[in-house]
Design an enzyme around this catalytic site. Structure first.
Site, short mmCIF file in Angstrom:
data_model
loop_
_atom_site.label_atom_id
_atom_site.label_comp_id
_atom_site.label_asym_id
_atom_site.label_seq_id
_atom_site.Cartn_x
_atom_site.Cartn_y
_atom_site.Cartn_z
N GLY A 127 -57.22 -13.59 9.57
CA GLY A 127 -57.56 -14.49 8.46
C GLY A 127 -59.02 -14.90 8.53
O GLY A 127 -59.74 -14.89 7.53
N HIS A 128 -59.49 -15.26 9.73
CA HIS A 128 -60.92 -15.60 9.89
C HIS A 128 -61.80 -14.39 9.59
O HIS A 128 -62.85 -14.53 8.98
CB HIS A 128 -61.21 -16.02 11.34
N ARG A 143 -52.27 -21.65 15.32
CA ARG A 143 -51.12 -22.40 15.86
C ARG A 143 -49.87 -21.53 15.97
O ARG A 143 -48.91 -21.93 16.64
CB ARG A 143 -50.87 -23.64 15.03
#
Ligand code: PAF
Length: 283
Positions: free
Chosen positions: A36-37, A189
């Site tokens: 995602g990053h 997370r």
């Protein structure tokens, strides 16, 4: 890729780029980089001549009951991933470079209203910590554009509002959430989930999609749908903090007839607090 830890070294490089007429895109992160990053970094690459990624686990956005020390720190692996994407500069300052004063004495940036709903209720002070550090990073890096994920939709709106209200000369670019094949949104997370918890986690996005289908099919009792969504999450073994159907523009509770909606949820699985959202525009 250059790595710098100080604002002075960052500014020297920034000055050279400005003198060469080169634009800068910033991707602020707390590290532990996942796909995602990396999507954010790829988008930044398309938007400017130079890409700066910051890695800073920001103490101001963690509550007293949240374990900042347990937040995953993987700088060596992160550096390799950024190098592979042709990042120009990694800014990884120590805490003292960003915060010079005792926490109670620090100047803060508060975005009222937007910060006090949804996650802001369950994490008091969180968005003030986010807004403050993002404002500092903008002043340090002085980017033309900054890239953020839509997974943190409330954060994205808080940052857009901060930029508008403080007249900051930074364009904010939002990038779609990257998901696992079963729909789970990528998040640092997710690493906290046991195998059993991981198997339950897709229930969040499945619930959001189910509600979106109901709304597209004409259901207009949004408060009733929220209750049904919360029950569905609890039935799948999650402990929801909230599930709300909101106006996409300002996160106020949506009323029937409004067209641009976002359904947002936060729920606990074991020690992981997962958030997700789904945007929908009605005809
Ligand atoms: O989304 C994050 O990782 C953080 O909230 C951010 C924007 C880097 C600020 O610390």
């Amino acid at each position: 890729m250059i790595q710098v830890e100080t604002v002075a070294a960052l500014r020297r490089r920034r000055r050279q780029w400005r003198e060469a007429g080169e634009s800068v895109a910033l991707v602020p992160t707390m590290g532990n980089l996942h796909a995602g990053h990396l999507r954010l970094v790829e988008r930044a690459r398309e938007l400017a001549d130079r890409v700066v990624v910051s890695i800073f686990v920001n103490p101001m956005q963690f509550g007293a009951n949240e374990d900042i020390d347990a937040y995953p720190r993987t700088l060596d692996q992160d550096r390799e991933k950024l190098e592979a994407l042709d990042t120009d500069l990694l800014f990884a300052p120590p805490v003292e470079e960003v915060y010079q004063r005792e926490p109670a004495q620090e100047t803060r940036v508060q975005v009222p209203g937007l910060s006090e709903r949804l996650c802001g209720i369950f994490r008091p002070g969180h968005f003030t910590g986010v807004a403050t550090v993002v404002c500092k990073l903008f002043n340090m890096v002085q980017p033309e554009v900054a890239v953020f994920g839509r997974k943190d939709y409330q954060q994205l709106l808080v940052i857009r509002r901060l930029v508008e209200d403080l007249c900051l000369p930074v364009k904010i670019e939002g990038v779609d959430t990257v998901r696992e094949a079963d729909g789970l949104a990528l998040s640092s997370r997710n690493g906290y989930l046991s195998r059993e918890e991981r198997s339950r986690a897709p229930a969040i996005y499945a619930t959001l999609r189910h509600l979106a289908e109901e709304i597209r099919g004409g259901a207009g009792d949004y408060r009733g749908l929220e209750r049904a969504g919360l029950a569905r999450l609890a039935g799948a073994g999650l402990r929801p903090d909230y599930l709300e159907i909101c106006r996409a523009a300002d996160l106020e509770p949506a009323q029937a007839g409004e067209r641009r909606l976002v359904i947002l949820a936060a729920a606990w699985l074991g020690r992981a607090r997962l958030i997700d959202n789904l945007l929908l525009t009605l005809e």
